[in-house]
Design a protein around this motif. Structure first.
Motif, short mmCIF file in Angstrom:
data_model
loop_
_atom_site.label_atom_id
_atom_site.label_comp_id
_atom_site.label_asym_id
_atom_site.label_seq_id
_atom_site.Cartn_x
_atom_site.Cartn_y
_atom_site.Cartn_z
N LEU A 1 50.56 -14.47 -64.19
CA LEU A 1 49.90 -13.25 -64.67
C LEU A 1 48.93 -13.57 -65.82
CD1 LEU A 1 52.72 -10.55 -64.67
CD2 LEU A 1 50.79 -10.78 -63.11
N GLU A 2 49.35 -14.44 -66.73
CA GLU A 2 48.47 -14.84 -67.83
C GLU A 2 47.25 -15.58 -67.30
OE1 GLU A 2 50.86 -17.07 -70.57
OE2 GLU A 2 52.04 -15.32 -71.13
N PHE A 3 47.45 -16.44 -66.32
CA PHE A 3 46.34 -17.19 -65.73
C PHE A 3 45.37 -16.23 -65.04
CE2 PHE A 3 44.51 -19.39 -62.04
CZ PHE A 3 43.79 -20.38 -62.70
N LEU A 4 45.92 -15.23 -64.34
CA LEU A 4 45.09 -14.24 -63.66
C LEU A 4 44.26 -13.44 -64.65
CD1 LEU A 4 45.08 -13.67 -60.59
CD2 LEU A 4 46.37 -11.60 -61.11
N LYS A 5 44.86 -13.04 -65.76
CA LYS A 5 44.15 -12.27 -66.78
C LYS A 5 43.02 -13.10 -67.39
CE LYS A 5 44.74 -9.90 -71.13
NZ LYS A 5 45.25 -10.17 -72.43
N GLU A 6 43.32 -14.34 -67.72
CA GLU A 6 42.31 -15.21 -68.32
C GLU A 6 41.16 -15.47 -67.35
OE1 GLU A 6 42.03 -19.67 -70.19
OE2 GLU A 6 43.87 -18.53 -70.49
N THR A 7 41.48 -15.67 -66.08
CA THR A 7 40.45 -15.90 -65.07
C THR A 7 39.56 -14.67 -64.93
OG1 THR A 7 41.91 -17.41 -63.89
CG2 THR A 7 40.05 -16.52 -62.66
N ASP A 8 40.17 -13.48 -64.93
CA ASP A 8 39.39 -12.24 -64.82
C ASP A 8 38.47 -12.07 -66.02
OD1 ASP A 8 38.70 -9.76 -63.58
OD2 ASP A 8 39.93 -8.75 -65.10
N GLU A 9 38.93 -12.43 -67.22
CA GLU A 9 38.09 -12.33 -68.41
C GLU A 9 36.90 -13.29 -68.32
OE1 GLU A 9 40.73 -12.95 -71.69
OE2 GLU A 9 41.51 -10.90 -71.60
N LEU A 10 37.14 -14.49 -67.80
CA LEU A 10 36.05 -15.45 -67.66
C LEU A 10 35.04 -15.00 -66.61
CD1 LEU A 10 38.06 -18.79 -67.91
CD2 LEU A 10 36.51 -17.83 -69.61
N GLU B 1 32.71 -4.39 -69.77
CA GLU B 1 33.33 -3.09 -70.11
C GLU B 1 34.83 -3.08 -69.81
OE1 GLU B 1 33.40 0.81 -71.42
OE2 GLU B 1 31.51 -0.24 -71.22
N ARG B 2 35.24 -3.71 -68.73
CA ARG B 2 36.66 -3.66 -68.34
C ARG B 2 37.57 -4.42 -69.31
NH1 ARG B 2 34.45 -7.02 -64.02
NH2 ARG B 2 35.28 -9.13 -64.17
N HIS B 3 36.99 -5.25 -70.17
CA HIS B 3 37.77 -6.00 -71.16
C HIS B 3 37.56 -5.48 -72.58
CE1 HIS B 3 38.81 -8.71 -68.02
NE2 HIS B 3 37.55 -8.99 -67.79
#
Length: 183
Positions: A54-63, A158-160
């Motif tokens: 989940l943490e990896f997914l969040k970080e990837t989405d932010e990048l 915007e989503r972050h």
């Protein structure tokens, strides 16, 4: 020690008798303890791997959000100490301008304001949809009448963006520099 018939005798067996746990019960008990420990270790490792994913997914989405965010200044001018910038979102994601820093070579940093320090009507111009152009008005950006000022816009997908805490993802902000001629 010997018993009355002259045979060797174990004192523990004699004291407690010959009753004990049968081989079947002891095997079942050891097997259940082994299975319980195995399930506990498996559960902990599965939980850890789920949280890590989940943490990896969040970080990837932010990048990805960073890569999809792109703004440009279409037109700008200074009038009576106020900077006017027409900012276009040319990226693939809605953006929010989280911070604006205005500086000049002679005066240093003139203005450093975060999103939550702007008045609510001004805040609306700091959120730009894909393909939209917004007028960003920065009052007090050239109080000394400098020849030129540098406006640095820090923005994020915007989503972050959290409007109540714009400093939350400060490490994910992308910036653009724009030089305005003063006068």
């Amino acid at each position: 020690m010997r018993d009355e018939n002259g045979k060797g005798c174990n004192l523990l067996v004699r004291a407690y008798g010959t009753k004990g746990i049968s081989e079947v019960v002891s095997t079942a008990l050891l097997a259940s303890i082994t299975v319980a420990l195995g399930l506990m270790i498996w559960g902990l490792s599965a939980n850890w791997s789920f949280i890590s994913s989940l943490e990896f997914l969040k970080e990837t989405d932010e990048l990805i959000g960073q890569m999809q965010s792109l703004i440009s200044v279409e037109y700008s001018y200074i009038d009576s100490g106020t900077c006017y910038l027409y900012v276009r979102n040319v990226g693939e994601s809605d953006v929010a301008i989280a911070r604006i820093v205005v500086s000049s070579e002679s005066s240093g940093i003139i203005l450093d304001r975060w999103y939550d320090e702007f008045d609510p009507p001004e805040r609306e111009s700091l959120r730009i949809g894909v393909g939209d152009v917004k007028l960003v008005r920065i009052s007090g950006c050239n109080p000394h009448g400098d020849a030129a000022v540098n406006v640095k816009l820090y923005y994020i997908a915007e989503r972050h963006f959290d409007p109540d805490n714009p400093r939350l993802n400060a490490d994910r902000l992308v910036s653009i520099d724009h030089l305005l001629a003063g006068g």
